[in-house]
Design a protein around this motif. Structure first.
Motif, PDB file in Angstrom:
ATOM      1  N   ASN A   3       0.832  -1.210   0.000  1.00 58.33           N
ATOM      2  CA  ASN A   3       0.000   0.000   0.000  1.00 58.33           C
ATOM      3  C   ASN A   3       0.865   1.259   0.000  1.00 58.33           C
ATOM      4  O   ASN A   3       0.556   2.235  -0.677  1.00 58.33           O
ATOM      5  CB  ASN A   3      -0.941   0.010   1.198  1.00 58.33           C
ATOM      6  CG  ASN A   3      -2.046  -1.007   1.053  1.00 58.33           C
ATOM      7  OD1 ASN A   3      -2.340  -1.465  -0.042  1.00 58.33           O
ATOM      8  ND2 ASN A   3      -2.634  -1.389   2.174  1.00 58.33           N
ATOM      9  N   GLY A   4       1.944   1.241   0.790  1.00 56.12           N
ATOM     10  CA  GLY A   4       2.850   2.383   0.825  1.00 56.12           C
ATOM     11  C   GLY A   4       3.504   2.630  -0.526  1.00 56.12           C
ATOM     12  O   GLY A   4       3.647   3.776  -0.962  1.00 56.12           O
ATOM     13  N   SER A   8       2.818   5.893  -2.783  1.00 58.16           N
ATOM     14  CA  SER A   8       3.964   6.686  -3.229  1.00 58.16           C
ATOM     15  C   SER A   8       3.888   6.955  -4.725  1.00 58.16           C
ATOM     16  O   SER A   8       4.128   8.071  -5.181  1.00 58.16           O
ATOM     17  CB  SER A   8       5.263   5.951  -2.894  1.00 58.16           C
ATOM     18  OG  SER A   8       6.368   6.615  -3.438  1.00 58.16           O
ATOM     19  N   TYR A  16       5.880   7.891   1.412  1.00 55.45           N
ATOM     20  CA  TYR A  16       5.039   6.708   1.627  1.00 55.45           C
ATOM     21  C   TYR A  16       5.849   5.418   1.469  1.00 55.45           C
ATOM     22  O   TYR A  16       5.518   4.401   2.057  1.00 55.45           O
ATOM     23  CB  TYR A  16       3.866   6.674   0.640  1.00 55.45           C
ATOM     24  CG  TYR A  16       2.775   7.680   0.941  1.00 55.45           C
ATOM     25  CD1 TYR A  16       1.944   7.514   2.044  1.00 55.45           C
ATOM     26  CD2 TYR A  16       2.564   8.771   0.114  1.00 55.45           C
ATOM     27  CE1 TYR A  16       0.936   8.422   2.321  1.00 55.45           C
ATOM     28  CE2 TYR A  16       1.561   9.686   0.382  1.00 55.45           C
ATOM     29  CZ  TYR A  16       0.752   9.508   1.481  1.00 55.45           C
ATOM     30  OH  TYR A  16      -0.238  10.410   1.747  1.00 55.45           O
ATOM     31  N   ALA A  17       6.893   5.461   0.656  1.00 50.55           N
ATOM     32  CA  ALA A  17       7.674   4.262   0.352  1.00 50.55           C
ATOM     33  C   ALA A  17       8.884   4.092   1.269  1.00 50.55           C
ATOM     34  O   ALA A  17       9.583   3.089   1.165  1.00 50.55           O
ATOM     35  CB  ALA A  17       8.124   4.296  -1.096  1.00 50.55           C
ATOM     36  N   TYR A  20       9.261   0.782   3.085  1.00 50.74           N
ATOM     37  CA  TYR A  20       9.611  -0.291   2.151  1.00 50.74           C
ATOM     38  C   TYR A  20      11.112  -0.270   1.860  1.00 50.74           C
ATOM     39  O   TYR A  20      11.757  -1.321   1.853  1.00 50.74           O
ATOM     40  CB  TYR A  20       8.823  -0.166   0.845  1.00 50.74           C
ATOM     41  CG  TYR A  20       9.326  -1.077  -0.233  1.00 50.74           C
ATOM     42  CD1 TYR A  20       9.024  -2.439  -0.211  1.00 50.74           C
ATOM     43  CD2 TYR A  20      10.136  -0.597  -1.251  1.00 50.74           C
ATOM     44  CE1 TYR A  20       9.504  -3.293  -1.189  1.00 50.74           C
ATOM     45  CE2 TYR A  20      10.618  -1.451  -2.236  1.00 50.74           C
ATOM     46  CZ  TYR A  20      10.300  -2.786  -2.203  1.00 50.74           C
ATOM     47  OH  TYR A  20      10.788  -3.629  -3.161  1.00 50.74           O
TER      48      TYR A  20
END
Length: 118
Positions: A3-4, A8, A16-17, A20
């Motif tokens: 989702n991230g 992103s 957002y990433a 990750y």
């Protein structure tokens, strides 16, 4: 994590990433764990591929190396990841197959991909 990554991409906001990226770096840095989990993922998703390698007498460690090729890495990239020169990579592995030439050919990406599709 997914989702991230998607958020992103959709928003063009790299923040957002970030989780990750951190997770990915941690996984890749622990080479033994990365190679083991890659092998286990192939065992779950392509059991006949792993069976084929086991039937030819490859050890778990050797199968781990083959899985690096199976995810699409080339010899030079595997060597760089493992911090070995290609000839050292081949020489350091104790092959158990009756036909060493066959196994060395098996290490070539195209052949591994062919076995994987069986």
């Amino acid at each position: 994590m997914l989702n991230g990554l998607l958020a992103s991409r959709i928003t063009d906001n790299d923040s957002y990433a970030e989780p990750y990226g951190t997770w990915k770096d941690q996984i890749i840095q622990d080479k033994d764990e990365f190679m083991n989990t890659t092998r286990l993922a192939f065992k779950a998703s392509h059991p006949k591929f792993i069976e084929y390698l086991e039937q030819h007498g490859l050890s778990e460690s050797e199968i781990n190396y083959v899985c690096l090729y199976a995810i699409g890495l080339r010899g030079k990239e595997v060597g760089e990841y493992m911090q070995l020169k290609r000839h050292n990579l081949v020489n350091n592995m104790s092959y158990q197959m009756a036909n060493t030439t066959e196994f060395m050919m098996c290490l070539e990406n195209a052949i591994i991909q062919n076995i994987l599709k069986r």
